[in-house]
Design a protein around this motif. Sequence first.
Motif, PDB file in Angstrom:
ATOM      1  N   THR A  89       0.857  -1.205   0.000  1.00  0.00           N
ATOM      2  CA  THR A  89       0.000   0.000   0.000  1.00  0.00           C
ATOM      3  C   THR A  89       0.880   1.238   0.000  1.00  0.00           C
ATOM      4  OG1 THR A  89      -1.551  -1.252   1.328  1.00  0.00           O
ATOM      5  CG2 THR A  89      -1.916   1.112   1.213  1.00  0.00           C
ATOM      6  N   GLN A  90       0.536   2.190  -0.822  1.00  0.00           N
ATOM      7  CA  GLN A  90       1.369   3.396  -0.904  1.00  0.00           C
ATOM      8  C   GLN A  90       0.516   4.572  -1.363  1.00  0.00           C
ATOM      9  OE1 GLN A  90       5.197   2.826  -2.867  1.00  0.00           O
ATOM     10  NE2 GLN A  90       5.094   4.907  -3.678  1.00  0.00           N
ATOM     11  N   ALA A 101       6.154   7.839 -15.912  1.00  0.00           N
ATOM     12  CA  ALA A 101       6.949   6.809 -15.219  1.00  0.00           C
ATOM     13  C   ALA A 101       8.433   7.135 -15.332  1.00  0.00           C
ATOM     14  CB  ALA A 101       6.661   5.444 -15.813  1.00  0.00           C
ATOM     15  N   SER A 102       8.949   7.838 -14.333  1.00  0.00           N
ATOM     16  CA  SER A 102      10.379   8.145 -14.352  1.00  0.00           C
ATOM     17  C   SER A 102      11.114   7.032 -13.607  1.00  0.00           C
ATOM     18  CB  SER A 102      10.636   9.479 -13.653  1.00  0.00           C
ATOM     19  OG  SER A 102      10.324   9.341 -12.292  1.00  0.00           O
ATOM     20  N   SER A 103      12.422   6.970 -13.801  1.00  0.00           N
ATOM     21  CA  SER A 103      13.127   5.882 -13.122  1.00  0.00           C
ATOM     22  C   SER A 103      13.086   6.060 -11.600  1.00  0.00           C
ATOM     23  CB  SER A 103      14.552   5.745 -13.635  1.00  0.00           C
ATOM     24  OG  SER A 103      15.161   6.983 -13.577  1.00  0.00           O
ATOM     25  N   GLN A 111      11.902   3.092  -9.172  1.00  0.00           N
ATOM     26  CA  GLN A 111      12.753   2.557  -8.117  1.00  0.00           C
ATOM     27  C   GLN A 111      12.169   2.790  -6.734  1.00  0.00           C
ATOM     28  OE1 GLN A 111      15.744   0.558  -8.087  1.00  0.00           O
ATOM     29  NE2 GLN A 111      14.663   0.154  -9.989  1.00  0.00           N
ATOM     30  N   SER A 112      11.522   3.972  -6.547  1.00  0.00           N
ATOM     31  CA  SER A 112      11.010   4.226  -5.191  1.00  0.00           C
ATOM     32  C   SER A 112       9.861   3.272  -4.894  1.00  0.00           C
ATOM     33  CB  SER A 112      10.633   5.694  -4.995  1.00  0.00           C
ATOM     34  OG  SER A 112       9.358   5.935  -5.496  1.00  0.00           O
ATOM     35  N   TYR A 146       6.045  -0.791 -13.610  1.00  0.00           N
ATOM     36  CA  TYR A 146       5.429   0.300 -12.860  1.00  0.00           C
ATOM     37  C   TYR A 146       4.097   0.684 -13.491  1.00  0.00           C
ATOM     38  CZ  TYR A 146       4.879   4.895 -10.695  1.00  0.00           C
ATOM     39  OH  TYR A 146       4.390   5.970 -10.009  1.00  0.00           O
ATOM     40  N   LYS A 147       4.126   0.818 -14.814  1.00  0.00           N
ATOM     41  CA  LYS A 147       2.908   1.181 -15.554  1.00  0.00           C
ATOM     42  C   LYS A 147       1.808   0.137 -15.306  1.00  0.00           C
ATOM     43  CE  LYS A 147       1.516   1.527 -20.461  1.00  0.00           C
ATOM     44  NZ  LYS A 147       0.488   2.528 -20.454  1.00  0.00           N
TER      45      LYS A 147
END
Lengths: 218, 372
Positions: free
Chosen positions: A119-120, A138-140, A144-145, A166-167
């Motif tokens: 959850t974030q 979607a940046s790196s 990564q975070s 990520y996407k």
Amino acid sequence: MLKIEPVRSYRSPDYPDKRVVLENPDILKTLPQRWKGKVYAGFAFSSVVVLLLSGCQQQATAGVPAPPAYLTEEEACSIIIEEAEKYGVEFDKTGLELQDVKFYIDRNTSEASAIVEHTQDIELDGYDKEKKIGFEFASSDDVQSLAKNIEGLTEDEILYFTDADYKEELEEALGYLDEKIYFQTFYSASYPDIADTKAELQEQVESFMEWLKSEGVI
Amino acid sequence: MHYTLHLTNNCNLSCKYCYVNKETKSTMSLDTARKVIDTGAMEGGSTGIVFFGGEPLLCKDIIYKVVEYARALERTKGCRFHFKVVTNGMLLDQRFIDFTKLHHIYVAFSHDGIREAHDQNRVDAAGNGTFDCLTDKIKLLLTSHPYAPVMMVVNPETAKYYAASVKHLYDSGFKYIITSLNFKAGWTQDALDVLRVEYKKTADFYYKRTLKEDKFYLEPFETKIDSHIKGEDYCSQRCELGKNQVSVAPDGSIYPCVQFVGDKEYLIGHIDTGIDSHKQAALSQASHGEKVSCLGCTIRSRCNHYCGCLNKQTTGSINEVSPVLCAHERLLLPIADKLAHKLFKKRSAMFIQKHYNDAYQIISMIEDSIEK
Ligand code: SF4
Ligand code: SF4
């Protein structure tokens, strides 16, 4: 009921096609351990010649291309906002803070407990409140975070958590939200020429806007 | 040209998903089979012959005689033949294996993976699973043909065993694994979701094996990855119904592909009279037109929707795409692309050689023969 559903937009894969290898024949010098020092390793290099003879001479003479040109997050967001404006979509840069977004990450392992729940809070890079349309670039750093915050991922899994992951994960997670929003993740392709990278991003925005149009949202 | 010889529609198994019409048993005569070889010899160059069924090993004698006949013609006429047999494996024996070895016949084996998956559908006439009977046959085959391909059919009820089945076949020694869906089965979104997870697990298996530099081939991943890497070359390699390969029915009638055998609407000739080129061309053209349902789809150059044979099998029309096929393509492509991306990013030598080096197959063969 399954249906034929044409795919409106699909990001071009991040691994190169054959032309790129023709322009960078050194890539083929990456040899499996077993081949090293063996007679047939020589074939691997000379096969570049086979490739050159098989009809792609022009590309082959083009030389080694410049390193891929990525857009910074700021540049990318400006392009997206500008393109969307042409369709009457006003993205607010402060975005929308989504609390407790639930991710169900499929860990790609053959173990039974392959799905990790995470959850974030997510702050979207742009949001049009009135039309309920949002976007995320979607940046790196984003990638990564998110990956680093997911408990249970191995180091290897974090390293290979890509912007495509990520996407996929973010779009799936937003699908579980109570409040429905129209949403798209954009990414920066990696062409040697920055103009092509920008054009690719503009195309992504255009195709999202066209889709919104076809759905009667804008 | 490639000729698929439907030696018989008879079979020693009763697989639940079998599409072969076995109502009236028919078997190809030696005379008809020889005529195919004569046609190939007349055309010159290299001719591919696939022994197909039903179960072609019910006609071993014809296979022995046809291959020997073709080899004799090669010596006198300067033509070349290469052979393949597609079998359920039940009738493999040492004599047949020795013969295939001697004549460089490629043996493709059908097997659906772990027992739970295989025995659900691949059963004998009494309905008993055939998993146990095949264990020794696999050993027999792979001892002589270590790169023999195995073909695994996936059904909705066996989707949950997909990853375990691929791994089982791999651990049994198969390095060339071709899996395909029974598109005609009653696939639902739930069953496809199960398959998606299984594909992801298998992609992970592929990833790890490739990083370990194991040599293997696993469909459908290879083709999907190649559809991006090869780009336009991939499109130009598409099958053109009846142009480069045809199926010959037991009575000598010629059809564009295996799924059409027996359907008179698609009859394009007879081995006695040859192929009706107008009919063949019309069919090829009809199947080439862009499908209306797919207009505007951004992945259509990488999708299998153009396959007239598959469309015929699933929807009854060469031009009508099956929704199952569509859903499967949309599910598979991102997984295959992600896998390839990860391997390229890691600069996996095996991945790079396999997918970017045109000489990979030759190098691989040299490697095998040196190691032997
Ligand atoms: S079958 Fe589906 S995925 Fe394939 S081209 Fe047609 S619409 Fe696209
Ligand atoms: S082995 Fe092949 S031909 Fe025989 S029943 Fe099974 S699917 Fe049909």
